[in-house]
Design a protein around this motif. Structure first.
Motif, PDB file in Angstrom:
ATOM      1  N   ASP A  14      -1.761  -3.095  -6.195  1.00 23.15           N
ATOM      2  CA  ASP A  14      -2.625  -2.546  -5.149  1.00 23.15           C
ATOM      3  C   ASP A  14      -3.719  -1.666  -5.749  1.00 23.15           C
ATOM      4  OD1 ASP A  14      -1.066  -3.790  -3.219  1.00 23.15           O
ATOM      5  OD2 ASP A  14       0.258  -2.061  -3.002  1.00 23.15           O
ATOM      6  N   SER A  17      -6.334  -3.741  -7.661  1.00 27.15           N
ATOM      7  CA  SER A  17      -7.240  -4.465  -6.770  1.00 27.15           C
ATOM      8  C   SER A  17      -8.419  -3.597  -6.361  1.00 27.15           C
ATOM      9  CB  SER A  17      -6.470  -4.937  -5.528  1.00 27.15           C
ATOM     10  OG  SER A  17      -7.321  -5.566  -4.611  1.00 27.15           O
ATOM     11  N   VAL A  18      -8.156  -2.323  -6.050  1.00 32.94           N
ATOM     12  CA  VAL A  18      -9.236  -1.406  -5.656  1.00 32.94           C
ATOM     13  C   VAL A  18     -10.114  -1.061  -6.857  1.00 32.94           C
ATOM     14  CG1 VAL A  18      -9.736   0.899  -4.745  1.00 32.94           C
ATOM     15  CG2 VAL A  18      -7.909  -0.477  -3.730  1.00 32.94           C
ATOM     16  N   ASP A 134      -6.035  -0.058   1.067  1.00 30.72           N
ATOM     17  CA  ASP A 134      -7.253   0.118   0.271  1.00 30.72           C
ATOM     18  C   ASP A 134      -7.954   1.443   0.558  1.00 30.72           C
ATOM     19  OD1 ASP A 134      -6.675  -2.316  -0.738  1.00 30.72           O
ATOM     20  OD2 ASP A 134      -8.429  -3.368   0.066  1.00 30.72           O
ATOM     21  N   ARG A 138      -8.667   4.418  -2.208  1.00 30.18           N
ATOM     22  CA  ARG A 138     -10.025   4.879  -2.531  1.00 30.18           C
ATOM     23  C   ARG A 138     -10.144   6.397  -2.345  1.00 30.18           C
ATOM     24  NH1 ARG A 138     -11.466  -0.101   0.058  1.00 30.18           N
ATOM     25  NH2 ARG A 138     -12.330  -1.559  -1.489  1.00 30.18           N
TER      26      ARG A 138
END
Length: 731
Positions: A14, A17-18, A134, A138
């Motif tokens: 996860d 991916s960001v 996400d 962030r």
């Protein structure tokens, strides 16, 4: 090179991916540039066992105690050796490390132990992940903190690990050896938290067993006024009541019932006040476990596992292992995205979301009550609820409803208290009339009138749903009087929900003033993240048994409590230690003095018991009686009659015959062995001697699955034999 160390592969995926790290390496992901993401599998390192320090310590003997390592050492877990080598190489190449494990003391420990073992001396930073969608990732990447801020979390985790090791290893060996001298040949697992928790259950069961019911009497009357009728309860004069205001004089109660039946009365008091009820706060882990236990009967461990899946797999909720029920003010900016995400995930919830006012103030938003983690709430991420299991859907629904209701108006009601006087006798009635449902419309489909009502009304309580309009001084008639015989009841057995509550609020069960004061300021017995595992561990070790919806102590638990001194089983002592760990985590205290105190305490107990061991065994007739009773929890083999022993295997428990000529095994069902249904000619394994079980599988080169005999000792023993069809019988 920047290296991000995550707690688990899913978390690493996860985060990567960001970060845009989509290129796959062996045990890591990277962006073909300066950033790499790797992961552990939880704790990759485990503390040495006593026999790792000295092979002579493998056998449990009093004369080798206490075991106090001069220098603490750890091993890389065999199952994680390959991944550890990957991390070790990456750490050696890294210029900066970003700790990206769960933002708590155990998560901090997972990464920091690796860095210490790899002797990393470069700069360390902390990514404070609170959710894995996400948007939350962030936000965490935009608020990276210096690693020095979270080092105290690591020290607290190390202090917890080492103190638990000192107590568990020394006390388990000490009292197991002592018990064997008395004649109880079973391992006693003793822990800093599990033993006080088991003691709570033993004490409750003892109270129930020794409880003697006593009679009392409840008089209710039917009162008629001009605008309607209602029921009221007799207010017992002090001289005829016990300390809880219950009537204990039957002749006098009969006399009052006879005197007031059919007589005139007056409304001597009538007071109506308006009230408001705020929405329940969002969940912490413990409150979610309690709610789920009462509503669906889920165990604490089931709730923890399912909520962890909602967090890691579905990205549907924030970090679950939290002890907070509050949210930071900064989280208000996420209200609208979260509500929209709920609609996108499940359009059926849109009606409830439409009634929410994102601008409404809620007591849940309170910066002063938020520490490392905030309450469990939904994430803005759109998730597929069709992929959730039943328990995951139920918990997700509860989490989202408790969040949505924060943005609804309070429930409004009128509370009325009436006093009726007939001669010298007084009666009282209460009523609660809903005015506006407010947030309660969120829970209209639930059975509970209040989703968190912890109280259980006694059966002599009488609340009218509503009362007719009346005024003070108004005449009334008592049309009927009914006297009910009651018996006082013992305290109830612990359930999963009430035991969690007892562990969290253990100050109620402590009498020592010093500890009671400490406990009112701490999290109680264990932590939010560990309580489920502690309860399940007590069940697995044979101390607690689940019977329908309650938890009861076994004879083995009572044997443990009989032999262990108060200092070890006191909830106050272990909670005081937890307070010290919290101080270490916040930087208010240091790890080394704490461990020195624990080491000194353990040494004193061990040496005292060793000096008095002969006296304890000679004068331990009461303890022997408890142990003899505990021996009664064993079961005879269904085949030869020898003793069966409950054994923990990789895939759960089973029962093994201790008879040398038999050695049969049987399945476990809630702590009891079950007869096995198998073909009458079920053979013994030619390799290990255990019973073979009929299995079905596809052999190499075959298109269809066929039956064969497989050893019940699998996976340790993988022996198999061809099967020929025979009749079956019960073993």
């Amino acid at each position: 090179m920047d290296l991000y160390i995550c707690e688990k592969p899913s978390q690493g995926k996860d985060l990567a991916s960001v970060l845009g790290a989509h290129q796959r390496g062996e045990g890591f992901l990277h962006d073909v540039g300066n950033r790499k993401v790797t992961w552990a599998f939880g704790h990759l390192l485990e503390l040495y066992m006593p026999d790792d320090y000295d092979a002579a310590l493998k056998a449990w003997h009093m004369d080798t105690l206490p075991i106090l390592p001069d220098q603490w050492r750890s091993n890389v877990k065999k199952s994680a050796a390959k991944q550890f080598k990957v991390i070790e190489r990456l750490v050696g190449e890294a210029d900066r490390i970003f700790v990206s494990t769960d933002y708590d003391r155990e998560g901090e420990s997972i990464a920091r132990q690796i860095l210490d073992r790899c002797r990393f001396s470069g700069p360390v930073f902390r990514v404070c992940l609170r959710a894995l969608d996400d948007a939350s990732i962030r936000k965490a990447l935009a608020d990276i903190r210096p690693g020095e801020e979270t080092v105290p979390l690591y020290h607290a985790a190390i202090a917890r690990q080492r103190s638990d090791w000192l107590i568990g290893m020394n006390m388990s060996q000490l009292y197991t050896a002592l018990a064997r001298q008395i004649g109880f040949n079973e391992t006693l697992h003793i822990g800093r938290v599990i033993t006080p928790m088991v003691t709570l259950v033993c004490q409750r069961d003892k109270e129930i067993a020794e409880f003697t019911p006593s009679p009392y009497y409840v008089l209710r009357v039917a009162v008629a006024v001009q605008s309607g009728a209602f029921s009221a309860t007799w207010v017992v004069p002090e001289e005829f009541a016990d300390d809880q205001g219950r009537c204990i004089n039957r002749p006098y109660a009969d006399q009052v019932a006879h005197q007031v039946r059919g007589t005139s009365a007056v409304i001597s008091g009538a007071e109506t006040t308006a009230g408001k009820e705020s929405p329940p706060l969002p969940f912490c882990l413990t409150s979610l476990q309690q709610y789920a236990a009462k509503r669906w009967g889920y165990t604490a461990q089931q709730v923890l596992d399912a909520t962890q899946s909602l967090y890691e797999t579905h990205k549907a909720c924030t970090y679950p292992r939290t002890d907070s029920r509050y949210l930071p003010q900064s989280q208000r900016s996420d209200i609208s995205p979260i509500l929209q995400g709920l609609i996108q995930t499940d359009p059926d919830i849109s009606g409830l979301v439409a009634g929410a006012d994102p601008n409404r103030a809620s007591r849940a938003f309170n910066d002063d009550k938020v520490k490392a983690h905030h309450a469990i709430i939904p994430t803005p991420a759109r998730t597929d609820i069709t992929k959730m299991s039943e328990i995951e859907r139920n918990l997700y629904d509860a989490i989202r409803r408790f969040y949505i209701c924060q943005f609804y108006a309070p429930a409004e009601f009128n509370r009325t208290i009436i006093e009726v006087t007939a001669g010298s006798h007084r009666f009282a009635a209460k009523g609660k009339t809903p005015i506006k449902q407010g947030w309660k419309v969120i829970f209209a489909s639930e059975l509970e009138s209040h989703p968190e009502d912890e109280s259980e009304k006694p059966d002599d309580a009488e609340d009218n749903a509503s009362l007719p309009l009346m005024r003070q001084g108004e005449p009334a008639i008592i049309n009927g009087a009914e006297l009910a015989d009651k018996l006082t009841r013992p305290p109830p057995h612990f359930t999963e929900a009430t035991l969690l509550s007892a562990m969290e609020n253990v100050a109620r069960f402590v009498t020592e003033p010093r500890f009671k004061a400490i406990l009112k300021e701490t999290a109680g017995l264990g932590t939010t993240a560990t309580r489920a595992g502690i309860i399940q561990g007590a069940v697995d070790k044979g101390y607690l048994a689940r019977k329908k919806k309650v938890l009861v102590a076994t004879d083995k638990a009572h044997a443990l409590v009989a032999i262990v001194p108060e200092a070890i089983k006191s909830p106050g002592m272990t909670a005081a230690w937890e307070q010290e760990l919290e101080k270490i985590a916040s930087g208010e205290a240091r790890m080394t003095p704490f461990l020195q105190q624990i080491t000194h305490w353990v040494s004193n107990i061990v040496n005292t018991v060793k000096q008095n061991a002969s006296a304890l065994t000679e004068q331990g007739s009461a303890i022997q009686a408890v142990f003899e009773q505990a021996k009664g929890t064993t079961f005879p083999c269904f085949v030869c009659g020898s003793e069966l022993k409950r054994i923990r295997a990789k895939n759960g428990f089973f029962w093994g015959c201790q008879g040398a000529a038999c050695r049969k095994t049987f399945p476990d069902e809630r702590g009891r062995p079950q007869p096995r249904v198998a073909p009458e000619d079920a053979p013994d394994c030619p390799d290990c001697g255990k019973l073979m079980r009929l299995r079905k599988g596809k052999a190499p080169g075959k298109k269809r699955a066929t039956k064969f005999w497989g050893c019940t000792g699998y996976p340790e023993c993988k022996s198999s034999m061809p099967y020929s069809k025979k009749s079956t019988t019960s073993i």
